[in-house]
Design a protein around this motif. Structure first.
Motif, PDB file in Angstrom:
ATOM      1  N   LEU A  10       0.729  -1.045   0.027  1.00  0.00           N
ATOM      2  CA  LEU A  10      -0.064   0.008   0.070  1.00  0.00           C
ATOM      3  C   LEU A  10       0.822   1.442   0.024  1.00  0.00           C
ATOM      4  N   ARG A  11       2.067   1.333   0.829  1.00  0.00           N
ATOM      5  CA  ARG A  11       2.799   2.542   0.860  1.00  0.00           C
ATOM      6  C   ARG A  11       3.681   2.702  -0.491  1.00  0.00           C
ATOM      7  N   ASP A  12       4.314   1.802  -0.818  1.00  0.00           N
ATOM      8  CA  ASP A  12       5.232   1.947  -1.971  1.00  0.00           C
ATOM      9  C   ASP A  12       4.604   1.623  -3.197  1.00  0.00           C
ATOM     10  N   ILE A  13       3.716   1.210  -3.298  1.00  0.00           N
ATOM     11  CA  ILE A  13       3.226   0.843  -4.603  1.00  0.00           C
ATOM     12  C   ILE A  13       1.724   1.528  -5.086  1.00  0.00           C
ATOM     13  N   ILE A  14       0.779   1.120  -4.202  1.00  0.00           N
ATOM     14  CA  ILE A  14      -0.544   1.771  -4.277  1.00  0.00           C
ATOM     15  C   ILE A  14      -0.405   3.206  -4.241  1.00  0.00           C
ATOM     16  N   ARG A  15       0.037   3.802  -3.381  1.00  0.00           N
ATOM     17  CA  ARG A  15      -0.063   5.145  -2.694  1.00  0.00           C
ATOM     18  C   ARG A  15       0.726   5.913  -4.087  1.00  0.00           C
ATOM     19  N   PRO A  16       1.990   5.718  -4.605  1.00  0.00           N
ATOM     20  CA  PRO A  16       2.411   6.078  -5.755  1.00  0.00           C
ATOM     21  C   PRO A  16       1.423   6.150  -6.934  1.00  0.00           C
ATOM     22  N   ILE A  17       0.917   5.000  -7.219  1.00  0.00           N
ATOM     23  CA  ILE A  17       0.140   4.564  -8.429  1.00  0.00           C
ATOM     24  C   ILE A  17      -1.087   5.799  -8.429  1.00  0.00           C
ATOM     25  N   LYS A  18      -1.694   6.074  -6.963  1.00  0.00           N
ATOM     26  CA  LYS A  18      -2.707   6.735  -6.988  1.00  0.00           C
ATOM     27  C   LYS A  18      -2.494   8.045  -7.009  1.00  0.00           C
ATOM     28  N   ARG A  19      -1.160   8.555  -6.589  1.00  0.00           N
ATOM     29  CA  ARG A  19      -0.720   9.813  -6.643  1.00  0.00           C
ATOM     30  C   ARG A  19      -0.460  10.242  -8.184  1.00  0.00           C
ATOM     31  N   ILE A  20       0.097   9.322  -9.024  1.00  0.00           N
ATOM     32  CA  ILE A  20       0.253   9.791 -10.451  1.00  0.00           C
ATOM     33  C   ILE A  20      -1.112   9.865 -11.183  1.00  0.00           C
ATOM     34  N   SER A  21      -2.030   9.057 -10.645  1.00  0.00           N
ATOM     35  CA  SER A  21      -3.403   9.055 -11.347  1.00  0.00           C
ATOM     36  C   SER A  21      -4.036  10.520 -11.137  1.00  0.00           C
ATOM     37  N   GLU A  22      -3.856  11.193  -9.871  1.00  0.00           N
ATOM     38  CA  GLU A  22      -4.517  12.311  -9.570  1.00  0.00           C
ATOM     39  C   GLU A  22      -3.675  13.613 -10.536  1.00  0.00           C
ATOM     40  N   LEU A  23      -2.419  13.272 -10.429  1.00  0.00           N
ATOM     41  CA  LEU A  23      -1.662  14.408 -11.289  1.00  0.00           C
ATOM     42  C   LEU A  23      -2.061  14.422 -12.608  1.00  0.00           C
ATOM     43  N   THR A  24      -2.253  13.096 -13.270  1.00  0.00           N
ATOM     44  CA  THR A  24      -2.610  12.846 -14.487  1.00  0.00           C
ATOM     45  C   THR A  24      -4.066  12.780 -15.194  1.00  0.00           C
ATOM     46  N   ALA A  25      -4.871  13.192 -14.156  1.00  0.00           N
ATOM     47  CA  ALA A  25      -6.449  13.031 -14.246  1.00  0.00           C
ATOM     48  C   ALA A  25      -6.847  13.962 -15.357  1.00  0.00           C
ATOM     49  N   GLN A  26      -8.067  13.738 -15.859  1.00  0.00           N
ATOM     50  CA  GLN A  26      -8.600  14.517 -16.954  1.00  0.00           C
ATOM     51  C   GLN A  26      -8.777  15.881 -16.394  1.00  0.00           C
ATOM     52  N   GLY A  27      -8.361  16.966 -17.386  1.00  0.00           N
ATOM     53  CA  GLY A  27      -8.503  18.275 -16.862  1.00  0.00           C
ATOM     54  C   GLY A  27      -7.426  18.773 -16.090  1.00  0.00           C
ATOM     55  N   SER A  28      -6.429  17.831 -15.764  1.00  0.00           N
ATOM     56  CA  SER A  28      -5.337  18.321 -14.650  1.00  0.00           C
ATOM     57  C   SER A  28      -4.250  18.997 -15.655  1.00  0.00           C
ATOM     58  N   ARG A  29      -3.260  19.392 -15.191  1.00  0.00           N
ATOM     59  CA  ARG A  29      -2.245  19.997 -15.630  1.00  0.00           C
ATOM     60  C   ARG A  29      -1.301  19.183 -16.523  1.00  0.00           C
ATOM     61  N   PHE A  30      -1.292  17.887 -16.004  1.00  0.00           N
ATOM     62  CA  PHE A  30      -0.593  16.770 -16.769  1.00  0.00           C
ATOM     63  C   PHE A  30      -1.258  15.808 -17.397  1.00  0.00           C
ATOM     64  N   ALA A  31      -2.882  16.045 -17.810  1.00  0.00           N
ATOM     65  CA  ALA A  31      -3.300  15.005 -18.229  1.00  0.00           C
ATOM     66  C   ALA A  31      -2.895  14.439 -19.592  1.00  0.00           C
TER      67      ALA A  31
END
Length: 383
Positions: free
Chosen positions: A188-209
């Motif tokens: 959860l800490r080392d794999i799922i958390r970073p994947i979720k972070r990347i998903s937030e940063l690249t979400a539709q409408g975001s700066r890095f979509a």
């Protein structure tokens, strides 16, 4: 004892590190012929990548270092292995890539690495290479950066800001399976958390979509079933909007001898598919059904052990379990219904829909040459 090359030159390092990078497929490899990696000259692997416009290009793929402080039992580069170890500096990596790029041998770069000390220390080397290319050399082309498990939000944020695509390997479907492979990674800490972070940063409408996120499952060493992998696949696509998922069949002889997958008598050996590469292929077919055909995880058929059939593809398996769905009327069915027919793919279904606008479809022959694949659809259709 670890083998260390004494002052290898950059070309020697590239030969070693490019070869070791072949174990990570999270940028290319799939079901189409043009998605397969090829071996180029000068000790490097060349990987195709699908571009936003649907075309393909080729990548120089290399590790920054094959030094690794992790203990992943499936990985031939794990800490306790006696292999040749070396590291490229960010400057060396950038210079090597630009040399190939200027000769038009490659058009993009995929960078990964073993863990050099800590995740963030490793991320700094990866990000520094991208900073040199983007800043000093004004390179605006394709860069894929591997995100190291356990990386901080700050390191992830910078990688996303520099890259065209990023990936962090999910490795297994769940924490229990990962615990069989590594004592140093927290799922959860080392794999799922970073994947979720990347998903937030690249979400539709975001700066890095426009930045794409991919990931990879290591298939086999943890004793997971196909049903478990597919459940996680669906979650990654449906909830986290993953761009692509890749699969790497575990190869016996590369892992820790204590792994059950290394032994024919290991736990669950009788239930495991006999052909790991066909198993990998079936998972790619499921991936395609999810991305292109409208299938969900609930649609995928398994045997009693939770594995996909090695004899028939999963779409045919679904059809065999749902005779009530057929026959499908070619001139009345929706796109979704037509895509459920074995032998009909997205291109053929689109052709049917276009023909129906101006005429009645009376036979398969109107759709083009009737080869073995299209012939497979005949028993499931009425006109």
């Amino acid at each position: 004892m670890v083998g260390v090359i004494s002052k290898p030159d950059t070309q020697q390092k590239l030969e070693i590190l490019s070869d070791d990078a072949k174990y990570d497929l999270a940028c290319a490899c799939g079901t189409r012929r043009d998605e397969h990696r090829t071996r180029g000259g000068n000790g490097r692997w060349i990987y195709p990548v699908t571009l936003p416009n649907g075309g393909t290009s080729v990548l120089l793929k290399t590790l920054v270092s094959n030094v690794c402080s992790n203990d992943c039992k499936y990985c031939p580069l794990r800490e306790n292995q006696d292999i040749r170890r070396c590291t490229l500096s960010p400057e060396e990596t950038a210079r090597v890539f630009l040399d190939y790029h200027d000769r038009k041998e490659v058009f993009g770069l995929f960078l990964s690495s073993g863990v050099i000390g800590t995740p963030d220390a490793t991320m700094e080397r990866l990000n520094a290479t991208a900073r040199i290319l983007r800043g000093k050399h004004r390179f605006k082309g394709y860069i894929h950066l591997k995100v190291i498990p356990g990386a901080s939000d700050a390191a992830i944020d910078e990688a996303v800001s520099l890259a065209s695509a990023v990936s962090l390997n999910i490795e297994t479907p769940g924490a229990a399976h990962l615990a069989r492979l590594s004592s140093r990674k927290d799922y959860l800490r080392d794999i799922i958390r970073p994947i979720k972070r990347i998903s937030e940063l690249t979400a539709q409408g975001s700066r890095f979509a426009k930045v794409k996120q991919t990931t990879q499952f290591i298939v086999g060493p943890a004793g997971e079933s196909d049903a478990e992998i597919v459940k996680y696949m669906w979650g990654l696509y449906d909830r986290l909007r993953m761009h692509r998922i890749y699969f790497n069949a575990f190869q016996k002889g590369l892992g820790d001898p204590t792994l059950s997958a290394e032994s024919a008598e290991g736990q669950g050996a009788a239930a495991r598919p006999a052909d790991p590469f066909m198993r990998e292929h079936r998972l790619y077919q499921v991936d395609f059904l999810m991305r292109k055909y409208g299938f969900t995880d609930a649609d995928i058929p398994y045997d009693n052990g939770g594995y996909l059939s090695l004899e028939i593809d999963p779409k045919e398996g679904w059809a065999a379990r749902h005779p009530e769905f057929f026959p499908v009327h070619v001139n009345k069915a929706s796109q979704r219904e037509l895509l459920r027919v074995p032998g009909l793919g997205p291109v053929t279904v689109q052709r049917i829909l276009e023909l129906r606008r101006t005429q009645r479809v009376q036979g398969l022959e109107q759709l083009g040459r009737v080869g073995a694949r299209l012939e497979k659809a005949r028993p499931f259709l009425v006109f």
